[in-house]
Design a protein around this motif. Sequence first.
Motif, PDB file in Angstrom:
ATOM      1  N   LEU A  15       0.834  -1.212   0.000  1.00  0.00           N
ATOM      2  CA  LEU A  15       0.000   0.000   0.000  1.00  0.00           C
ATOM      3  C   LEU A  15       0.864   1.255   0.000  1.00  0.00           C
ATOM      4  CD1 LEU A  15      -2.724  -1.044   2.629  1.00  0.00           C
ATOM      5  CD2 LEU A  15      -2.994  -0.954   0.144  1.00  0.00           C
ATOM      6  N   ASP A  16       1.875   1.268   0.860  1.00  0.00           N
ATOM      7  CA  ASP A  16       2.736   2.456   0.948  1.00  0.00           C
ATOM      8  C   ASP A  16       3.496   2.693  -0.356  1.00  0.00           C
ATOM      9  OD1 ASP A  16       1.875   2.761   3.539  1.00  0.00           O
ATOM     10  OD2 ASP A  16       3.693   1.951   4.460  1.00  0.00           O
ATOM     11  N   MET A  17       3.903   1.612  -1.014  1.00  0.00           N
ATOM     12  CA  MET A  17       4.677   1.751  -2.253  1.00  0.00           C
ATOM     13  C   MET A  17       3.800   2.263  -3.398  1.00  0.00           C
ATOM     14  SD  MET A  17       7.733   1.576  -3.233  1.00  0.00           S
ATOM     15  CE  MET A  17       8.780   0.479  -2.293  1.00  0.00           C
ATOM     16  N   LEU A  18       2.536   1.852  -3.423  1.00  0.00           N
ATOM     17  CA  LEU A  18       1.639   2.281  -4.503  1.00  0.00           C
ATOM     18  C   LEU A  18       0.995   3.638  -4.219  1.00  0.00           C
ATOM     19  CD1 LEU A  18      -0.072  -1.163  -5.237  1.00  0.00           C
ATOM     20  CD2 LEU A  18       1.540   0.027  -6.722  1.00  0.00           C
ATOM     21  N   ALA A  19       1.051   4.084  -2.964  1.00  0.00           N
ATOM     22  CA  ALA A  19       0.337   5.301  -2.554  1.00  0.00           C
ATOM     23  C   ALA A  19       0.642   6.545  -3.396  1.00  0.00           C
ATOM     24  CB  ALA A  19       0.601   5.587  -1.075  1.00  0.00           C
ATOM     25  N   PRO A  20       1.915   6.861  -3.672  1.00  0.00           N
ATOM     26  CA  PRO A  20       2.173   8.092  -4.440  1.00  0.00           C
ATOM     27  C   PRO A  20       1.498   8.109  -5.815  1.00  0.00           C
ATOM     28  CG  PRO A  20       4.193   7.310  -3.419  1.00  0.00           C
ATOM     29  CD  PRO A  20       3.175   6.219  -3.232  1.00  0.00           C
ATOM     30  N   ALA A  21       1.248   6.930  -6.389  1.00  0.00           N
ATOM     31  CA  ALA A  21       0.605   6.866  -7.711  1.00  0.00           C
ATOM     32  C   ALA A  21      -0.919   6.864  -7.608  1.00  0.00           C
ATOM     33  CB  ALA A  21       1.056   5.603  -8.448  1.00  0.00           C
ATOM     34  N   LEU A  22      -1.452   6.481  -6.447  1.00  0.00           N
ATOM     35  CA  LEU A  22      -2.901   6.298  -6.337  1.00  0.00           C
ATOM     36  C   LEU A  22      -3.599   7.367  -5.499  1.00  0.00           C
ATOM     37  CD1 LEU A  22      -3.040   2.416  -5.809  1.00  0.00           C
ATOM     38  CD2 LEU A  22      -3.345   3.700  -7.928  1.00  0.00           C
ATOM     39  N   GLU A  23      -2.842   8.096  -4.703  1.00  0.00           N
ATOM     40  CA  GLU A  23      -3.462   9.170  -3.920  1.00  0.00           C
ATOM     41  C   GLU A  23      -3.688  10.368  -4.813  1.00  0.00           C
ATOM     42  OE1 GLU A  23      -0.658   9.409  -0.746  1.00  0.00           O
ATOM     43  OE2 GLU A  23      -1.847   8.110   0.577  1.00  0.00           O
ATOM     44  N   GLN A  24      -4.853  10.972  -4.670  1.00  0.00           N
ATOM     45  CA  GLN A  24      -5.223  12.118  -5.514  1.00  0.00           C
ATOM     46  C   GLN A  24      -5.390  13.346  -4.631  1.00  0.00           C
ATOM     47  OE1 GLN A  24      -6.425  11.936  -9.221  1.00  0.00           O
ATOM     48  NE2 GLN A  24      -4.716  10.570  -8.891  1.00  0.00           N
ATOM     49  N   PRO A  25      -4.296  14.081  -4.389  1.00  0.00           N
ATOM     50  CA  PRO A  25      -4.402  15.235  -3.492  1.00  0.00           C
ATOM     51  C   PRO A  25      -5.235  16.381  -4.065  1.00  0.00           C
ATOM     52  CG  PRO A  25      -2.225  15.141  -4.499  1.00  0.00           C
ATOM     53  CD  PRO A  25      -2.950  13.898  -4.921  1.00  0.00           C
ATOM     54  N   GLY A  26      -5.522  16.353  -5.352  1.00  0.00           N
ATOM     55  CA  GLY A  26      -6.277  17.439  -5.986  1.00  0.00           C
ATOM     56  C   GLY A  26      -6.019  17.429  -7.474  1.00  0.00           C
ATOM     57  N   GLY A  27      -6.683  18.314  -8.185  1.00  0.00           N
ATOM     58  CA  GLY A  27      -6.494  18.356  -9.631  1.00  0.00           C
ATOM     59  C   GLY A  27      -7.319  17.309 -10.332  1.00  0.00           C
ATOM     60  N   VAL A  28      -7.131  17.208 -11.638  1.00  0.00           N
ATOM     61  CA  VAL A  28      -7.932  16.301 -12.459  1.00  0.00           C
ATOM     62  C   VAL A  28      -7.343  14.897 -12.397  1.00  0.00           C
ATOM     63  CG1 VAL A  28      -8.795  15.843 -14.780  1.00  0.00           C
ATOM     64  CG2 VAL A  28      -8.510  18.200 -13.999  1.00  0.00           C
ATOM     65  N   PRO A  29      -8.143  13.876 -12.040  1.00  0.00           N
ATOM     66  CA  PRO A  29      -7.628  12.504 -12.078  1.00  0.00           C
ATOM     67  C   PRO A  29      -7.151  12.145 -13.477  1.00  0.00           C
ATOM     68  CG  PRO A  29      -9.756  12.597 -10.970  1.00  0.00           C
ATOM     69  CD  PRO A  29      -9.535  13.936 -11.611  1.00  0.00           C
ATOM     70  N   PRO A  30      -6.126  11.295 -13.582  1.00  0.00           N
ATOM     71  CA  PRO A  30      -5.478  11.051 -14.877  1.00  0.00           C
ATOM     72  C   PRO A  30      -6.256  10.143 -15.819  1.00  0.00           C
ATOM     73  CG  PRO A  30      -4.421   9.768 -13.159  1.00  0.00           C
ATOM     74  CD  PRO A  30      -5.438  10.632 -12.485  1.00  0.00           C
ATOM     75  N   THR A  31      -7.363   9.552 -15.380  1.00  0.00           N
ATOM     76  CA  THR A  31      -8.065   8.634 -16.276  1.00  0.00           C
ATOM     77  C   THR A  31      -9.459   9.159 -16.582  1.00  0.00           C
ATOM     78  OG1 THR A  31      -8.470   7.371 -14.260  1.00  0.00           O
ATOM     79  CG2 THR A  31      -6.906   6.434 -15.811  1.00  0.00           C
ATOM     80  N   GLY A  32      -9.499  10.229 -17.351  1.00  0.00           N
ATOM     81  CA  GLY A  32     -10.778  10.746 -17.832  1.00  0.00           C
ATOM     82  C   GLY A  32     -11.708  11.181 -16.723  1.00  0.00           C
ATOM     83  N   GLY A  33     -11.131  11.713 -15.619  1.00  0.00           N
ATOM     84  CA  GLY A  33     -11.989  12.219 -14.564  1.00  0.00           C
ATOM     85  C   GLY A  33     -12.576  11.151 -13.665  1.00  0.00           C
ATOM     86  N   ARG A  34     -12.134   9.902 -13.810  1.00  0.00           N
ATOM     87  CA  ARG A  34     -12.751   8.828 -13.040  1.00  0.00           C
ATOM     88  C   ARG A  34     -11.829   8.259 -11.970  1.00  0.00           C
ATOM     89  NH1 ARG A  34     -15.440   4.441 -16.631  1.00  0.00           N
ATOM     90  NH2 ARG A  34     -16.309   3.884 -14.599  1.00  0.00           N
ATOM     91  N   GLY A  35     -10.760   8.946 -11.656  1.00  0.00           N
ATOM     92  CA  GLY A  35      -9.873   8.466 -10.602  1.00  0.00           C
ATOM     93  C   GLY A  35      -8.828   7.497 -11.130  1.00  0.00           C
ATOM     94  N   PRO A  36      -7.780   7.267 -10.319  1.00  0.00           N
ATOM     95  CA  PRO A  36      -6.707   6.370 -10.756  1.00  0.00           C
ATOM     96  C   PRO A  36      -7.187   4.926 -10.836  1.00  0.00           C
ATOM     97  CG  PRO A  36      -6.406   7.008  -8.466  1.00  0.00           C
ATOM     98  CD  PRO A  36      -7.560   7.813  -8.975  1.00  0.00           C
TER      99      PRO A  36
END
Length: 326
Positions: A15-36
């Motif tokens: 979980l900790d290793m994947l967190a930087p790629a999956l946490e969305q602190p703000g801004g537009v999610p990278p997959t068409g607005g539907r979250g990582p």
Amino acid sequence: MSETRHVPVMLQRCLDMLAPALEQPGGVPPTGGRGPVVVDCTLGLGGHSEALLTRFPQARLIGLDRDREALRLSGERLARFGDRATLVHAVYDELPAVLERLSVPRVQGVLFDLGVSSMQLDEADRGFAYAQDAPLDMRMDQTTGISAAEVLNTYAPGELVRILRQYGEEKQAKRIVAAVVRERAKEPFTNSARLVELIRDALPQAAKRTGGNPAKRTFQALRIEVNGELAVLERAIPAAVKALAVGGRIAVLSYHSLEDRLVKQVFAAGAAITAPPGLPVVPERYQPRLRLLTRGAELPTDEEVAENRRAAPARFRAAERIREDG
């Protein structure tokens, strides 16, 4: 079956290793607005997936497994997440086709927890565990392919020796195979207990004193052969790296040296500069595509192994996608 027996290996580290790629602190999610999007390539009973969906509430999960019973059980476990979890009956080297079918061009996280799932080990009739008598099946998808019994009963002696040496790193392969060939001529193999007893009788005393159960390496070799595990993994790890968006991360748990070596090689190749020697400046297309996130293979803590003996052989590696392919 009871879920209490299913303890996800190195869960917090994953979980900790994947967190930087999956946490969305703000801004537009990278997959068409539907979250990582995170892919659990080895869904099993869904322990890692449940934790991923809980910790990253904006994430969507795609879970793959070749075992229909695992999909059914994990489906029950993950039902409360609704359409955030998409479960697919597929082998993990089919990842590119699955993503194409789901119209997901890139993902932010990929997790592999290789080897045999808790369910497969605990269900006696699957034949994975050498500690209990069971039909010699070992297929992760019981609807297709040949069983371990068929391998033992029909493969040529030379081929059996190769499998035990290559996939089980079994030094006594010739002795074991000679005994198998002798015994199968009398009566075909059907159950695991007979094979375990044969291996015990075939090995010299010194070989029985080290390395745990003497049948362990033979059972590993048969399982890898029956499920084509290394060939599948050889295709799956590069495909998973290719599916990652820049900034995406891949985490892999391996359980024997053959798997870990393969993961290490793919990660090392991705993290290497591929320019011809002697260039004064390395062009962008030759720069590394991956950044290694672990120094070598990380091991579970002593505390975790004490709580969950199945974590003992685990080896953990992770990498981050830092550039598109040249």
